[in-house]
Design a protein around this motif. Structure first.
Motif, PDB file in Angstrom:
ATOM      1  N   ILE A 186       0.838  -1.209   0.000  1.00  0.00           N
ATOM      2  CA  ILE A 186       0.000   0.000   0.000  1.00  0.00           C
ATOM      3  C   ILE A 186       0.866   1.249   0.000  1.00  0.00           C
ATOM      4  CG2 ILE A 186      -1.694   1.310   1.337  1.00  0.00           C
ATOM      5  CD1 ILE A 186      -2.786  -1.415   2.306  1.00  0.00           C
ATOM      6  N   GLU A 187       1.956   1.234   0.781  1.00  0.00           N
ATOM      7  CA  GLU A 187       2.881   2.375   0.807  1.00  0.00           C
ATOM      8  C   GLU A 187       3.470   2.602  -0.587  1.00  0.00           C
ATOM      9  OE1 GLU A 187       3.828   4.592   2.938  1.00  0.00           O
ATOM     10  OE2 GLU A 187       3.411   3.871   4.960  1.00  0.00           O
ATOM     11  N   PHE A 188       3.859   1.523  -1.251  1.00  0.00           N
ATOM     12  CA  PHE A 188       4.412   1.663  -2.594  1.00  0.00           C
ATOM     13  C   PHE A 188       3.382   2.275  -3.539  1.00  0.00           C
ATOM     14  CE2 PHE A 188       4.940   0.162  -6.925  1.00  0.00           C
ATOM     15  CZ  PHE A 188       6.280   0.443  -7.183  1.00  0.00           C
ATOM     16  N   SER A 189       2.171   1.748  -3.507  1.00  0.00           N
ATOM     17  CA  SER A 189       1.134   2.252  -4.392  1.00  0.00           C
ATOM     18  C   SER A 189       0.811   3.709  -4.103  1.00  0.00           C
ATOM     19  CB  SER A 189      -0.129   1.389  -4.237  1.00  0.00           C
ATOM     20  OG  SER A 189      -1.122   1.793  -5.144  1.00  0.00           O
ATOM     21  N   THR A 190       0.812   4.089  -2.830  1.00  0.00           N
ATOM     22  CA  THR A 190       0.534   5.475  -2.455  1.00  0.00           C
ATOM     23  C   THR A 190       1.618   6.412  -2.967  1.00  0.00           C
ATOM     24  OG1 THR A 190      -0.645   4.756  -0.463  1.00  0.00           O
ATOM     25  CG2 THR A 190       0.133   7.035  -0.514  1.00  0.00           C
ATOM     26  N   ASN A 191       2.877   6.003  -2.806  1.00  0.00           N
ATOM     27  CA  ASN A 191       3.997   6.866  -3.181  1.00  0.00           C
ATOM     28  C   ASN A 191       4.296   6.862  -4.670  1.00  0.00           C
ATOM     29  OD1 ASN A 191       5.518   8.014  -0.627  1.00  0.00           O
ATOM     30  ND2 ASN A 191       4.834   5.972  -0.080  1.00  0.00           N
ATOM     31  N   ALA A 192       3.784   5.875  -5.393  1.00  0.00           N
ATOM     32  CA  ALA A 192       4.096   5.764  -6.822  1.00  0.00           C
ATOM     33  C   ALA A 192       3.002   6.329  -7.718  1.00  0.00           C
ATOM     34  CB  ALA A 192       4.344   4.301  -7.188  1.00  0.00           C
ATOM     35  N   THR A 193       1.906   6.814  -7.147  1.00  0.00           N
ATOM     36  CA  THR A 193       0.788   7.298  -7.946  1.00  0.00           C
ATOM     37  C   THR A 193       0.505   8.765  -7.637  1.00  0.00           C
ATOM     38  OG1 THR A 193      -0.729   6.431  -6.259  1.00  0.00           O
ATOM     39  CG2 THR A 193      -0.311   5.057  -8.190  1.00  0.00           C
ATOM     40  N   PRO A 194      -0.057   9.499  -8.592  1.00  0.00           N
ATOM     41  CA  PRO A 194      -0.339  10.921  -8.381  1.00  0.00           C
ATOM     42  C   PRO A 194      -1.252  11.150  -7.182  1.00  0.00           C
ATOM     43  CG  PRO A 194      -0.517  10.358 -10.701  1.00  0.00           C
ATOM     44  CD  PRO A 194      -0.351   9.063  -9.965  1.00  0.00           C
ATOM     45  N   ALA A 195      -0.822  12.056  -6.290  1.00  0.00           N
ATOM     46  CA  ALA A 195      -1.578  12.437  -5.097  1.00  0.00           C
ATOM     47  C   ALA A 195      -1.925  11.233  -4.220  1.00  0.00           C
ATOM     48  CB  ALA A 195      -2.852  13.189  -5.483  1.00  0.00           C
ATOM     49  N   GLY A 196      -1.166  10.149  -4.345  1.00  0.00           N
ATOM     50  CA  GLY A 196      -1.414   8.968  -3.528  1.00  0.00           C
ATOM     51  C   GLY A 196      -2.693   8.240  -3.864  1.00  0.00           C
ATOM     52  N   SER A 197      -3.216   8.466  -5.078  1.00  0.00           N
ATOM     53  CA  SER A 197      -4.521   7.908  -5.442  1.00  0.00           C
ATOM     54  C   SER A 197      -4.523   6.386  -5.470  1.00  0.00           C
ATOM     55  CB  SER A 197      -4.946   8.449  -6.812  1.00  0.00           C
ATOM     56  OG  SER A 197      -3.952   8.174  -7.792  1.00  0.00           O
ATOM     57  N   GLY A 198      -3.364   5.782  -5.698  1.00  0.00           N
ATOM     58  CA  GLY A 198      -3.324   4.324  -5.760  1.00  0.00           C
ATOM     59  C   GLY A 198      -3.400   3.648  -4.408  1.00  0.00           C
ATOM     60  N   GLY A 199      -3.211   4.412  -3.328  1.00  0.00           N
ATOM     61  CA  GLY A 199      -3.245   3.815  -2.001  1.00  0.00           C
ATOM     62  C   GLY A 199      -4.586   3.200  -1.676  1.00  0.00           C
ATOM     63  N   LEU A 200      -5.657   3.938  -1.956  1.00  0.00           N
ATOM     64  CA  LEU A 200      -7.005   3.423  -1.690  1.00  0.00           C
ATOM     65  C   LEU A 200      -7.296   2.197  -2.537  1.00  0.00           C
ATOM     66  CD1 LEU A 200      -9.884   3.497  -0.562  1.00  0.00           C
ATOM     67  CD2 LEU A 200     -10.425   5.249  -2.274  1.00  0.00           C
ATOM     68  N   LEU A 201      -6.917   2.253  -3.817  1.00  0.00           N
ATOM     69  CA  LEU A 201      -7.188   1.121  -4.706  1.00  0.00           C
ATOM     70  C   LEU A 201      -6.456  -0.133  -4.240  1.00  0.00           C
ATOM     71  CD1 LEU A 201      -6.953   2.939  -8.164  1.00  0.00           C
ATOM     72  CD2 LEU A 201      -9.007   2.374  -6.850  1.00  0.00           C
ATOM     73  N   ALA A 202      -5.182   0.028  -3.876  1.00  0.00           N
ATOM     74  CA  ALA A 202      -4.414  -1.123  -3.396  1.00  0.00           C
ATOM     75  C   ALA A 202      -4.984  -1.645  -2.085  1.00  0.00           C
ATOM     76  CB  ALA A 202      -2.947  -0.729  -3.215  1.00  0.00           C
ATOM     77  N   TYR A 203      -5.392  -0.748  -1.207  1.00  0.00           N
ATOM     78  CA  TYR A 203      -5.966  -1.132   0.087  1.00  0.00           C
ATOM     79  C   TYR A 203      -7.216  -1.980  -0.114  1.00  0.00           C
ATOM     80  CZ  TYR A 203      -7.078  -0.353   5.055  1.00  0.00           C
ATOM     81  OH  TYR A 203      -7.341  -0.511   6.392  1.00  0.00           O
ATOM     82  N   VAL A 204      -8.118  -1.478  -0.932  1.00  0.00           N
ATOM     83  CA  VAL A 204      -9.373  -2.195  -1.173  1.00  0.00           C
ATOM     84  C   VAL A 204      -9.111  -3.524  -1.872  1.00  0.00           C
ATOM     85  CG1 VAL A 204     -11.574  -2.122  -2.418  1.00  0.00           C
ATOM     86  CG2 VAL A 204     -10.761  -0.086  -1.202  1.00  0.00           C
ATOM     87  N   TYR A 205      -8.218  -3.512  -2.859  1.00  0.00           N
ATOM     88  CA  TYR A 205      -7.941  -4.734  -3.619  1.00  0.00           C
ATOM     89  C   TYR A 205      -7.333  -5.809  -2.730  1.00  0.00           C
ATOM     90  CZ  TYR A 205      -5.669  -7.907  -6.873  1.00  0.00           C
ATOM     91  OH  TYR A 205      -5.240  -9.032  -7.526  1.00  0.00           O
ATOM     92  N   LEU A 206      -6.320  -5.431  -1.949  1.00  0.00           N
ATOM     93  CA  LEU A 206      -5.630  -6.424  -1.122  1.00  0.00           C
ATOM     94  C   LEU A 206      -6.539  -7.000  -0.045  1.00  0.00           C
ATOM     95  CD1 LEU A 206      -2.155  -4.681  -0.777  1.00  0.00           C
ATOM     96  CD2 LEU A 206      -2.649  -6.824  -1.974  1.00  0.00           C
ATOM     97  N   LEU A 207      -7.365  -6.182   0.559  1.00  0.00           N
ATOM     98  CA  LEU A 207      -8.255  -6.695   1.598  1.00  0.00           C
ATOM     99  C   LEU A 207      -9.412  -7.495   1.005  1.00  0.00           C
ATOM    100  CD1 LEU A 207      -8.380  -3.793   4.200  1.00  0.00           C
ATOM    101  CD2 LEU A 207      -6.955  -5.825   4.159  1.00  0.00           C
TER     102      LEU A 207
END
Length: 329
Positions: A80-101
């Protein structure tokens, strides 16, 4: 995927160029002189923060009657940290969080609720920290340099907290008003429904927050405090290692302002805004070479370190399945 990769490469290049522009090649001897124990302390503090977040994840899952092994929880946090830091405005953090859980049997609405709970805890911590630390900074020698920034940051945090509270209390009216406004702006029906689903999921997150046992919620908040206090102390230790110690409270609030500025750029990791905010707030107190070296060390510990450590967990837990997913027609 190609566009996201290009944006990430551009952000990394920009993040490397700005310190060179500030301090030139003279920053490298400064970095080489940074003691090894400072690097260990900085990187170790961030790593301990990952473990605190893994404990938070296990606590909230336990409140839902689900379990997650500790190694898996740490790997999930890193991805989740990687996805947050690698996407604009941390938008990937939520997507990775939801997907992984969701792969652990948690419904998407529950996962979004858990993410909202994390955001509420983080927001409450930063709001409290700002109210506690602002008087210390304003009464110190730097008061004229950070005064208006603190006022702006406090207004944004209070405004965000008020907006979240109003959204949770009267979400039906918010849905109607948002729908009318977006229709006049010619936003598509699909986008309007997406926003409505987000608001409903946030409402679910508030219900989850209120339904958790108080001891569980209190422990999660303590872990939240530990995570952010450790991460926001990295700059303090870096500057001490460079022989330029500064007031801890000023550095804490400087980082809050810098990360807030980074959100404006909409680039991965807040690149550009973070570096420029950092430089503007610390330039009056540091030599340019020390400023550039501190920027590189701080960004490595709080940004690049997250990318490096999270890349493999992300590839194994998320990337592998994304690559196997056929493109939609």
């Amino acid at each position: 995927m190609r566009r996201a990769l290009l944006i990430a490469i551009f952000a990394l290049a920009l993040s490397a160029v700005i310190p060179l522009f500030i301090g030139g090649t003279a920053l490298f001897p400064q970095l080489a002189a940074l003691p090894l124990h400072v690097w260990v302390l900085a990187l170790g503090s961030v790593a301990v923060g990952w473990n605190f977040n893994a404990m938070r994840l296990r606590l909230v899952l336990g409140g839902l009657g689900r379990s997650l092994g500790y190694p898996r929880a740490v790997a999930t946090v890193l991805a989740i940290e990687f996805s947050t830091n690698a996407t604009p405005a941390g938008s990937g953090g939520l997507l990775a969080y939801v997907y992984l859980l969701s792969r652990r049997g948690v419904t998407s609405s529950q996962a979004a609720a858990m993410y909202a709970l994390d955001q509420v805890l983080d927001l409450s911590f930063f709001l409290t920290a700002l109210l506690v630390l602002s008087p210390l900074v304003l009464l110190g020698p730097n008061e004229m340099h950070l005064g208006w920034q603190l006022g702006t940051l406090l207004s944004l945090l209070l405004g965000g907290a008020m907006l979240l509270w109003l959204t949770a209390r009267d979400y039906r009216r918010v849905l109607l008003l948002a729908g009318h406004a977006l229709r006049h702006l010619r936003i598509s029906v699909a986008r309007r429904r997406q926003l409505a689903r987000w608001i409903l999921r946030f409402r679910t997150g508030v219900s989850l927050l209120l339904g958790l046992a108080r001891w569980r919620l209190g422990l999660m908040y303590l872990l939240c405090m530990g995570h952010w206090l450790l991460r926001y102390s990295v700059l303090y230790w870096v500057l001490r290692g460079l022989g330029q110690p500064m007031q801890w409270s000023y550095l804490f609030l400087t980082q809050m302002v810098s990360f807030g500025a980074g959100q404006v750029t909409l680039l991965p990791g807040g690149t550009g805004g973070v570096e420029l905010g950092f430089s503007a707030l610390l330039a009056p107190w540091l030599p340019v070479t020390t400023l550039a070296a501190a920027l590189v060390a701080w960004r490595f510990a709080t940004y690049y370190w997250n990318l490096l450590a999270g890349s493999l967990p992300f590839a194994l837990l998320v990337g592998r399945h994304l690559w196997q997913t056929p493109p939609s027609s």
